[in-house]
Design an enzyme around this catalytic site. Structure first.
Site, PDB file in Angstrom:
ATOM      1  N   ASP A 166      -3.828  14.439  -8.708  1.00  0.00           N
ATOM      2  CA  ASP A 166      -4.947  13.921  -8.207  1.00  0.00           C
ATOM      3  C   ASP A 166      -5.213  12.728  -9.388  1.00  0.00           C
ATOM      4  O   ASP A 166      -5.686  13.269 -10.350  1.00  0.00           O
ATOM      5  CB  ASP A 166      -6.051  14.880  -7.905  1.00  0.00           C
ATOM      6  CG  ASP A 166      -7.123  14.314  -7.455  1.00  0.00           C
ATOM      7  OD1 ASP A 166      -6.845  12.888  -6.522  1.00  0.00           O
ATOM      8  OD2 ASP A 166      -8.540  14.469  -7.283  1.00  0.00           O
ATOM      9  N   ASP A 218      -4.286   8.220  -3.633  1.00  0.00           N
ATOM     10  CA  ASP A 218      -4.550   8.514  -5.024  1.00  0.00           C
ATOM     11  C   ASP A 218      -4.130  10.327  -5.345  1.00  0.00           C
ATOM     12  O   ASP A 218      -4.637  10.861  -6.318  1.00  0.00           O
ATOM     13  CB  ASP A 218      -6.125   8.617  -5.433  1.00  0.00           C
ATOM     14  CG  ASP A 218      -7.021   9.368  -4.626  1.00  0.00           C
ATOM     15  OD1 ASP A 218      -6.583   9.822  -3.451  1.00  0.00           O
ATOM     16  OD2 ASP A 218      -8.101   9.391  -4.899  1.00  0.00           O
ATOM     17  N   GLU A 219      -3.485  10.744  -4.315  1.00  0.00           N
ATOM     18  CA  GLU A 219      -2.983  12.158  -4.662  1.00  0.00           C
ATOM     19  C   GLU A 219      -1.552  12.518  -3.830  1.00  0.00           C
ATOM     20  O   GLU A 219      -1.282  11.915  -3.025  1.00  0.00           O
ATOM     21  CB  GLU A 219      -3.908  13.292  -3.900  1.00  0.00           C
ATOM     22  CG  GLU A 219      -4.154  13.100  -2.629  1.00  0.00           C
ATOM     23  CD  GLU A 219      -5.163  14.309  -2.051  1.00  0.00           C
ATOM     24  OE1 GLU A 219      -4.999  15.378  -2.534  1.00  0.00           O
ATOM     25  OE2 GLU A 219      -5.950  13.919  -0.997  1.00  0.00           O
TER      26      GLU A 219
END
Length: 416
Positions: free
Chosen positions: A18, A143-144
């Site tokens: 993350d 974003d992950e």
């Protein structure tokens, strides 16, 4: 002669990565003078945001004085926070919070607009870095990601910590951004572990750690247990994962239903066999925007038209960049009373052309009531296929889709 011993299979090690305050961190690369200050990202682009970009000749964005940036206390509108820096979060400011509410908690915070194009560029970069090191990666958003460490060199060393450290360093070297990584026996626990030591942390969890590290956590920390389910669990006196694990499976099924109850029992005991999925074909792609003020189809026709054209063009760029074409084009409206209207139209040929998306979207807009002011406008392309695939290259059929396409070609640019 005795047969050679059968090698022991490696222990399953799954990582959840993350990025740390991703949007805000990208902005701090652009504006390093704001590091350590409370900053929120959200709302639409405003004239004041363009003003601060006018730096003196020979200067850079990093030379803009801090006092030149807009403050949250001066914001007026209905925008929401997309993300915030860690110093801002200390004031209780967080994602999805209304900017006006956040202004009461942290009026001194600097507010910056969302720049999705820049965030997507950094997203592609950090994911390419990961794939060069560990090829089994599941994309879970901008974003992950999940990564299967099991058979990657270094993926078993110290429970996967060595490989996690290597990926962290490679991403930082390539982007200047930090990330937090949780490594565990499965995706469920890995996602929880990635939150243990933020920012820029690495947390390794083994099966034997379930009772000491997972069971004390609130049930809301389990991905999939939302506010409503958590509230119901609390009414039964269940607040932690350990207390959830103490309940019988049949009791959970009786009170939460067959599917949800059985699932709760499994996750409370840390069981999750889901694989890391490297190829996940999207069903559709969309672009939408929420306005800072209500817009009306008649009074604000020109502004809405420009916004709609921009959304269609950006969606076409998304499709072309990712190599997809689609046949079903639709629109989404949210009125000032928060009611939502959607319409879509299927055309005869797959497309990723912005002009075609605009034309068909305009036809869809003619089929929705436009008397009320609008809060949100969106456009969507579905029934996707890979560009150049047999499905995408199939000959066009007749019928309603053909007539709709012909109508669109002769239609005005749109209702707006």
């Amino acid at each position: 002669m005795s047969s050679p011993p059968i090698p022991t299979p490696p222990i399953r090690r799954i990582a959840h990565l993350d990025m740390d305050a991703f949007y805000a961190s990208v902005e701090l690369l652009r504006y390093p003078q704001l590091k350590g200050l409370p900053v929120v990202i959200g709302g639409g682009r405003r004239s004041v945001d363009e003003a601060i970009r006018h730096v003196p000749e020979g200067g850079t964005l990093a030379d803009i004085p801090v006092d030149a940036f807009p403050r949250l206390k001066d914001y007026a509108g209905r925008g929401v926070i997309t993300t915030a820096t860690y110093p801002a979060r200390q004031f209780g400011v967080g994602s999805a919070m209304g900017l006006m509410k956040a202004a009461k908690l942290c009026p001194q915070a600097i507010i910056l607009p969302v720049d999705f194009d820049e965030y997507r560029r950094f997203s592609r970069t950090f994911k390419h870095v990961i794939l060069d090191i560990a090829p089994l990666m599941e994309d879970r958003g901008v974003d992950e990601v999940y990564i299967d460490f099991t058979d990657v060199p270094g993926g078993q060393r110290d429970g996967g910590r060595a490989l996690a450290r290597l990926i962290q360093k490679a991403i930082f070297d390539a982007t200047g951004l930090t990330c937090s990584i949780g490594v565990a026996p499965n995706k469920l626990i890995a996602k929880m572990a990635s939150e243990f030591d933020k920012p820029n942390g690495i947390s390794v969890v083994y099966e034997a750690d379930l009772q000491t590290r997972i069971w004390p956590l609130p049930c809301r920390k389990v991905n999939g247990i939302g506010p409503k389910a958590d509230e119901k669990l609390k009414r039964f006196g269940i607040e932690t994962v350990g207390e959830l694990a103490a309940r019988e499976r049949d009791w959970l099924i009786q009170n939460f239903g067959k599917s949800t109850g059985a699932w709760m029992h499994e996750v409370a005991w840390g069981r999750d066999d889901r694989p890391v999925v490297t190829e996940s074909e999207p069903v559709s792609m969309s672009r939408e925007t929420t306005f800072d003020r209500d817009l009306h189809a008649v009074r604000d026709r020109a502004e809405l038209g420009a916004i709609f054209t921009h959304l269609c063009e950006k969606l076409a760029e998304d499709l072309q960049r990712k190599g997809y074409v689609g046949k079903t084009i639709g629109i989404k409206l949210r009125y000032d009373d928060f009611k939502i209207a959607t319409r879509d139209q299927t055309i005869e040929r797959h497309t990723a052309d912005g002009k075609t998306i605009r034309q068909i979207g305009g036809l869809c807009l003619k089929r929705v009531p436009l008397e009320r002011p609008l809060r949100l406008l969106g456009v969507r392309v579905g029934a996707l296929a890979k560009a150049g695939s047999p499905e995408a290259m199939a000959p066009a059929g007749g019928g309603q889709a053909s007539r709709a396409s012909a109508e669109a070609a002769s239609a005005t640019a749109s209702l707006f």
